[in-house]
Design an enzyme around this catalytic site. Sequence first.
Site, short mmCIF file in Angstrom:
data_model
loop_
_atom_site.label_atom_id
_atom_site.label_comp_id
_atom_site.label_asym_id
_atom_site.label_seq_id
_atom_site.Cartn_x
_atom_site.Cartn_y
_atom_site.Cartn_z
N CYS A 1 6.43 118.88 18.86
CA CYS A 1 5.75 119.49 17.99
C CYS A 1 6.55 120.83 17.91
CB CYS A 1 4.41 119.76 18.48
SG CYS A 1 4.09 120.23 20.04
N1 LIG Z 1 -1.01 117.04 20.92
C1 LIG Z 1 0.02 117.33 20.23
O1 LIG Z 1 -0.15 118.35 19.46
C2 LIG Z 1 1.41 116.46 20.30
C3 LIG Z 1 2.24 116.71 19.33
C4 LIG Z 1 3.44 116.10 19.63
C5 LIG Z 1 3.53 115.10 20.28
N2 LIG Z 1 2.60 114.73 21.24
C6 LIG Z 1 2.79 113.68 22.28
O2 LIG Z 1 1.77 112.67 22.04
C7 LIG Z 1 1.33 111.96 23.33
C8 LIG Z 1 -0.03 112.05 23.32
O3 LIG Z 1 -0.44 113.18 23.30
P1 LIG Z 1 -2.00 113.93 23.02
O4 LIG Z 1 -2.11 115.06 23.04
O5 LIG Z 1 -2.68 112.89 21.89
O6 LIG Z 1 -2.65 113.23 24.47
P2 LIG Z 1 -4.01 113.22 25.04
O7 LIG Z 1 -4.94 114.04 24.14
O8 LIG Z 1 -3.90 113.57 26.49
O9 LIG Z 1 -4.07 111.58 24.89
C9 LIG Z 1 -3.48 110.65 25.84
C10 LIG Z 1 -3.88 109.27 25.21
O10 LIG Z 1 -3.34 108.37 26.28
C11 LIG Z 1 -4.25 107.27 26.71
N3 LIG Z 1 -3.79 107.05 28.24
C12 LIG Z 1 -3.58 107.98 29.18
N4 LIG Z 1 -2.88 107.23 30.00
C13 LIG Z 1 -2.96 105.88 29.72
C14 LIG Z 1 -2.27 104.64 30.40
N5 LIG Z 1 -1.85 104.53 31.45
N6 LIG Z 1 -2.56 103.55 29.70
C15 LIG Z 1 -3.08 103.33 28.22
N7 LIG Z 1 -3.29 104.70 27.83
C16 LIG Z 1 -3.41 105.85 28.52
C17 LIG Z 1 -5.40 108.25 26.98
O11 LIG Z 1 -6.45 106.97 26.84
P3 LIG Z 1 -8.11 107.35 27.58
O12 LIG Z 1 -8.69 107.99 26.73
O13 LIG Z 1 -8.30 105.79 27.31
O14 LIG Z 1 -7.56 107.72 28.96
C18 LIG Z 1 -5.54 109.07 25.55
O15 LIG Z 1 -5.93 108.18 24.30
C19 LIG Z 1 2.08 112.87 24.18
O16 LIG Z 1 3.25 112.29 24.81
C20 LIG Z 1 2.49 114.14 23.90
O17 LIG Z 1 3.46 114.82 24.32
C21 LIG Z 1 1.50 115.43 21.31
#
Ligand SMILES: NC(=O)c1ccc[n+]([C@@H]2O[C@H](COP(=O)([O-])OP(=O)(O)OC[C@H]3O[C@@H](n4cnc5c(N)ncnc54)[C@H](OP(=O)(O)O)[C@@H]3O)[C@@H](O)[C@H]2O)c1
Length: 346
Positions: A153
């Site tokens: 991001c």
């Molecule tokens: N947030 C941002 O602004 C943003 C921007 C660019 C890129 N990203 C990238 O996108 C990815 C997700 O970010 P996020 O902010 O959405 O993270 P998040 O809110 O922490 O969500 C993580 C997700 O991963 C799932 N999860 C965690 N461990 C798992 C496993 N071992 N097996 C299957 N599912 C698992 C969780 O599911 P449960 O609820 O079932 O635990 C949840 O749905 C990251 O790599 C992040 O760096 C995020």
Amino acid sequence: MQERPIRVGIIGPTGYAGMELIRIVIGHPHLELTYLAGSGNHSGTLAEVFPHFAHVAGPDIVTFDADVCAQACDLAFVALPSGESGKVAVELWRRGVRTVDLSGDLRLPSDVYQTWYGKEPLPDDVIQEAVYGLSEFNRSRIAAANLISNPGCYATAAILALKPIVSWSEARIQGPVAIDAKSGVTGAGRGLKSHLLFAELANDFYPYRVGSHQHTPEIEQALSHECTVLLTTQLLPVMRGILTSSYVTLSGDVRAEEIQGHYESFYQDEPFVHVLPYGQVPHMKSVVGTNHVQIGVHLNERTGILQVFSVIDNLGKGASGQAVQNVNIAYGFAETTGLTQEALWT
Ligand SMILES: NC(=O)c1ccc[n+]([C@@H]2O[C@H](COP(=O)([O-])OP(=O)(O)OC[C@H]3O[C@@H](n4cnc5c(N)ncnc54)[C@H](OP(=O)(O)O)[C@@H]3O)[C@@H](O)[C@H]2O)c1
């Protein structure tokens, strides 16, 4: 271009990026949600897990299984924490599913990844298979890709701000480029962390990961190592949005109007990147909820420092919006398909 809808899986639908993907995919005319899976901690029907999707017909959220996913999907978005996400993306890609990984796991060579993420990297031969999905600069490779590594991001906001000046033969840049970057709290993910509690975050504002933010090498790589960057990331007590302010020291006598003209022509054909008239500054609220990017430039003639400001929605162009933009490129759809939401502003 294919006739039937593309069957889509989202891995990590209960995270912030995954939730935003659901929102975009259900409004996309060529995509159909057929599989939603996470860790198993938040399983159930869409209505049970998300009150705001209670009226949406879609698959239940289940525990991830690569074989089941490969049966159910043509295309998968993997939005899991770094360290997990890339492995799952590669598992699906190896099963023939066109895959977009939103994590940092496939963006950098393994030694650089290990240094900045402090995690075990995937092998370099696998990382090299992934095409970096900064849509504006990699369209032909994205169009042919089956494994896409979606940019970070902060990296997206900074690269789009700096690419025109860094790649311009008229400009001579002196010294490192300082990038002062601020993000809303959804950038930190949905996991429970005490410093992200409302009472900790509200009314406060501070830098974090000073000198060590993992998007630093991604920005330098995407700028072809034309400059060194000093990235300072800060957490804003708002939900969504990123503002970057970059400071570029220029030598020589490039004039403000020339820089403005160069930025305008650089992005003139881009549907999502908008260069504001000289002297205007972008607001985060102008892009939150959208896939748009706004850029403003200002040459401080007293110091010779060019200031470049950019705003994106970290969950839009910074994550899920750009992931869908890449899918539009990969399947030959108009690039704006499913991404025409305008900002709410108020
Ligand atoms: N947030 C941002 O602004 C943003 C921007 C660019 C890129 N990203 C990238 O996108 C990815 C997700 O970010 P996020 O902010 O959405 O993270 P998040 O809110 O922490 O969500 C993580 C997700 O991963 C799932 N999860 C965690 N461990 C798992 C496993 N071992 N097996 C299957 N599912 C698992 C969780 O599911 P449960 O609820 O079932 O635990 C949840 O749905 C990251 O790599 C992040 O760096 C995020």
